[in-house]
Design a protein around this motif. Sequence first.
Motif, PDB file in Angstrom:
ATOM      1  N   GLY A 206      55.846  31.706  48.014  1.00  0.00           N
ATOM      2  CA  GLY A 206      54.954  32.861  47.968  1.00  0.00           C
ATOM      3  C   GLY A 206      55.941  34.008  47.965  1.00  0.00           C
ATOM      4  O   GLY A 206      56.760  34.416  48.584  1.00  0.00           O
ATOM      5  N   THR A 207      55.470  34.904  46.917  1.00  0.00           N
ATOM      6  CA  THR A 207      56.357  36.391  46.779  1.00  0.00           C
ATOM      7  C   THR A 207      56.068  37.261  47.830  1.00  0.00           C
ATOM      8  O   THR A 207      54.965  37.207  48.514  1.00  0.00           O
ATOM      9  N   ARG A 208      56.812  38.300  48.331  1.00  0.00           N
ATOM     10  CA  ARG A 208      56.651  39.181  49.254  1.00  0.00           C
ATOM     11  C   ARG A 208      56.776  40.590  48.765  1.00  0.00           C
ATOM     12  O   ARG A 208      57.802  40.650  48.215  1.00  0.00           O
ATOM     13  N   ASN A 219      51.510  36.081  51.189  1.00  0.00           N
ATOM     14  CA  ASN A 219      50.482  35.201  51.061  1.00  0.00           C
ATOM     15  C   ASN A 219      50.837  33.864  51.736  1.00  0.00           C
ATOM     16  O   ASN A 219      51.882  33.937  52.460  1.00  0.00           O
ATOM     17  N   ARG A 220      50.188  33.060  52.123  1.00  0.00           N
ATOM     18  CA  ARG A 220      50.335  31.807  52.977  1.00  0.00           C
ATOM     19  C   ARG A 220      50.967  30.728  52.234  1.00  0.00           C
ATOM     20  O   ARG A 220      51.389  29.651  53.137  1.00  0.00           O
ATOM     21  N   SER A 221      51.301  30.753  51.200  1.00  0.00           N
ATOM     22  CA  SER A 221      51.972  29.572  50.619  1.00  0.00           C
ATOM     23  C   SER A 221      53.301  29.177  51.201  1.00  0.00           C
ATOM     24  O   SER A 221      54.255  30.086  51.725  1.00  0.00           O
ATOM     25  N   SER A 222      53.675  27.778  51.451  1.00  0.00           N
ATOM     26  CA  SER A 222      54.652  27.463  52.198  1.00  0.00           C
ATOM     27  C   SER A 222      55.874  26.967  51.321  1.00  0.00           C
ATOM     28  O   SER A 222      56.923  26.724  51.512  1.00  0.00           O
ATOM     29  N   GLY A 223      55.475  26.585  50.174  1.00  0.00           N
ATOM     30  CA  GLY A 223      56.201  26.004  48.982  1.00  0.00           C
ATOM     31  C   GLY A 223      56.160  24.660  49.196  1.00  0.00           C
ATOM     32  O   GLY A 223      57.091  24.161  48.129  1.00  0.00           O
ATOM     33  N   ALA A 263      57.889  39.246  43.348  1.00  0.00           N
ATOM     34  CA  ALA A 263      57.416  39.031  41.910  1.00  0.00           C
ATOM     35  C   ALA A 263      58.310  39.289  40.740  1.00  0.00           C
ATOM     36  O   ALA A 263      58.594  38.325  39.885  1.00  0.00           O
ATOM     37  N   VAL A 264      58.920  40.506  40.961  1.00  0.00           N
ATOM     38  CA  VAL A 264      59.926  40.976  39.859  1.00  0.00           C
ATOM     39  C   VAL A 264      61.137  40.225  39.748  1.00  0.00           C
ATOM     40  O   VAL A 264      61.566  39.549  38.681  1.00  0.00           O
ATOM     41  N   GLN A 265      61.704  39.803  41.153  1.00  0.00           N
ATOM     42  CA  GLN A 265      62.882  39.031  41.071  1.00  0.00           C
ATOM     43  C   GLN A 265      62.696  37.451  40.391  1.00  0.00           C
ATOM     44  O   GLN A 265      63.398  36.857  39.956  1.00  0.00           O
ATOM     45  N   LEU A 266      61.356  36.945  40.900  1.00  0.00           N
ATOM     46  CA  LEU A 266      60.736  35.616  40.598  1.00  0.00           C
ATOM     47  C   LEU A 266      60.967  35.668  38.995  1.00  0.00           C
ATOM     48  O   LEU A 266      61.408  34.631  38.302  1.00  0.00           O
ATOM     49  N   ARG A 267      60.366  36.610  38.428  1.00  0.00           N
ATOM     50  CA  ARG A 267      60.072  36.499  36.971  1.00  0.00           C
ATOM     51  C   ARG A 267      61.282  36.549  36.338  1.00  0.00           C
ATOM     52  O   ARG A 267      61.764  35.854  35.347  1.00  0.00           O
ATOM     53  N   GLU A 268      62.308  37.385  36.799  1.00  0.00           N
ATOM     54  CA  GLU A 268      63.872  37.371  36.323  1.00  0.00           C
ATOM     55  C   GLU A 268      64.507  36.061  36.301  1.00  0.00           C
ATOM     56  O   GLU A 268      65.050  35.443  35.415  1.00  0.00           O
ATOM     57  N   VAL A 286      52.320  33.922  43.387  1.00  0.00           N
ATOM     58  CA  VAL A 286      52.934  35.077  42.931  1.00  0.00           C
ATOM     59  C   VAL A 286      51.736  36.394  43.098  1.00  0.00           C
ATOM     60  O   VAL A 286      50.652  36.186  43.000  1.00  0.00           O
ATOM     61  N   ALA A 287      52.330  37.193  43.988  1.00  0.00           N
ATOM     62  CA  ALA A 287      51.522  38.449  44.271  1.00  0.00           C
ATOM     63  C   ALA A 287      50.971  38.972  42.857  1.00  0.00           C
ATOM     64  O   ALA A 287      51.797  39.405  42.006  1.00  0.00           O
ATOM     65  N   ASP A 288      49.606  39.436  42.889  1.00  0.00           N
ATOM     66  CA  ASP A 288      49.182  40.075  41.676  1.00  0.00           C
ATOM     67  C   ASP A 288      49.311  41.310  41.669  1.00  0.00           C
ATOM     68  O   ASP A 288      49.520  42.159  40.615  1.00  0.00           O
ATOM     69  N   PHE A 289      49.604  41.982  42.911  1.00  0.00           N
ATOM     70  CA  PHE A 289      49.862  43.486  43.050  1.00  0.00           C
ATOM     71  C   PHE A 289      50.863  43.980  44.039  1.00  0.00           C
ATOM     72  O   PHE A 289      51.509  42.775  44.629  1.00  0.00           O
ATOM     73  N   ARG A 290      51.558  44.955  43.933  1.00  0.00           N
ATOM     74  CA  ARG A 290      52.682  45.432  44.718  1.00  0.00           C
ATOM     75  C   ARG A 290      52.396  46.752  45.137  1.00  0.00           C
ATOM     76  O   ARG A 290      51.737  47.606  44.341  1.00  0.00           O
TER      77      ARG A 290
END
Length: 410
Positions: A206-208, A219-223, A263-268, A286-290
């Motif tokens: 989950g992104t932070r 979010n609560r995602s553990s991966g 989320a930006v880092q994950l996108r890249e 992935v967080a919808d907002f920041r």
Amino acid sequence: MDKPKVVLGVSGGIAAYKACELLRRLTESGHDVRVVPTASALQFVGEATWSALSGHPAATEVWESVHEVPHVRIGQQADLVIVAPATADMLAKAAHGLADDLLTNTLLTARCPVVFAPAMHTEMWENPATQENVATLRRRGAVVIEPAVGRLTGVDTGKGRFPDPAELFEVCRRVLARGARPADADLAGRPVADLAGRHVVISAGGTREPLDPVRFLGNRSSGKQGYALARTAVARGARVTLVAANSELADPAGADVVRVGTAVQLREAVLKAAADADAVVMAAAVADFRPAHYATGKIKKRDGQEPDPIALVRNPDILAELSADRPHPGQIVVGFAAETDDVLANGRAKLARKGCDLLVVNEVGERKTFGSEENEAVILATDGAETIIPHGPKEDLADTVWDLVATRLA
């Protein structure tokens, strides 16, 4: 029922001592393991150790127990052969069909899945000769696991480290669980890994999104679901890139792990890895907002004052971008939809909106899916097909995802 028969081949590398832990895990989980070390491997770990841990005499010579024809029978009777560690020399012999000792004879006679766990110095792994041998073995259907990155012999650090034995055991378990299906066999009857030669990219965790130096929106995602997808893809022969967001799980054996936070880092990272990928599976939450603004200092609580509202901005829609701008037309894109109500209706709408090939839809909540070892879902396809995945281990869902991907890639 008979115990699954596993042949553990050990070639002559310093990582041979780590294979003892793999052997222990295999035997304690109910597998009948026969160890076949090379002469060089016995320079690192003695025959007595292999015999004591396996409960069988270590098979070391073609000329021992000749009446049992060990150079043929050991491979013929195996349900799985794993070579761990696999040195550059062993990979070269296997690729060229040499048979100058008991282990190489066993590899030639095996009609079961074969897994290699390479371990060597970075220069040896990256040498074009080694890479060509690896490509040859993968093309023939063997599972050649990517080595880990880390400390090597001496002071050297780089790619070539033996994978974590616990994670390597999980690969063996998944390969055995799938078994050999006739459709996946070559002309000689050997099972062929259906994702061999494919590069797959998986996002997990989950992104932070940072609010200030100590706080974030998350979010609560553990991966765990993304990591299960990575493990099963490795076991099916794929080259795996795992883009992991804020997960504390152990790196899956054989996966190249790229760690990200936002989320930006994950996108890249995903877009970079997807450039030559056959399939991309976006399992990360992935967080919808920041936050629109990042406070460089910790936001203080002030007596008698309410906190200022937190303004949010949209994060990039990575799944939609991947689906719309594919580097080649044959790439398969899979998305995940975590829903809390009107699950299927929202899932179908998201599938149409995002443009991906498959969408895994599941219901989530505080005690559902996130952090659990189990999952249940419905996989929606663009052709209208719906595949129901009943409640069970996340690896079962992962295998179904790869079944659907492999069919479309074929």
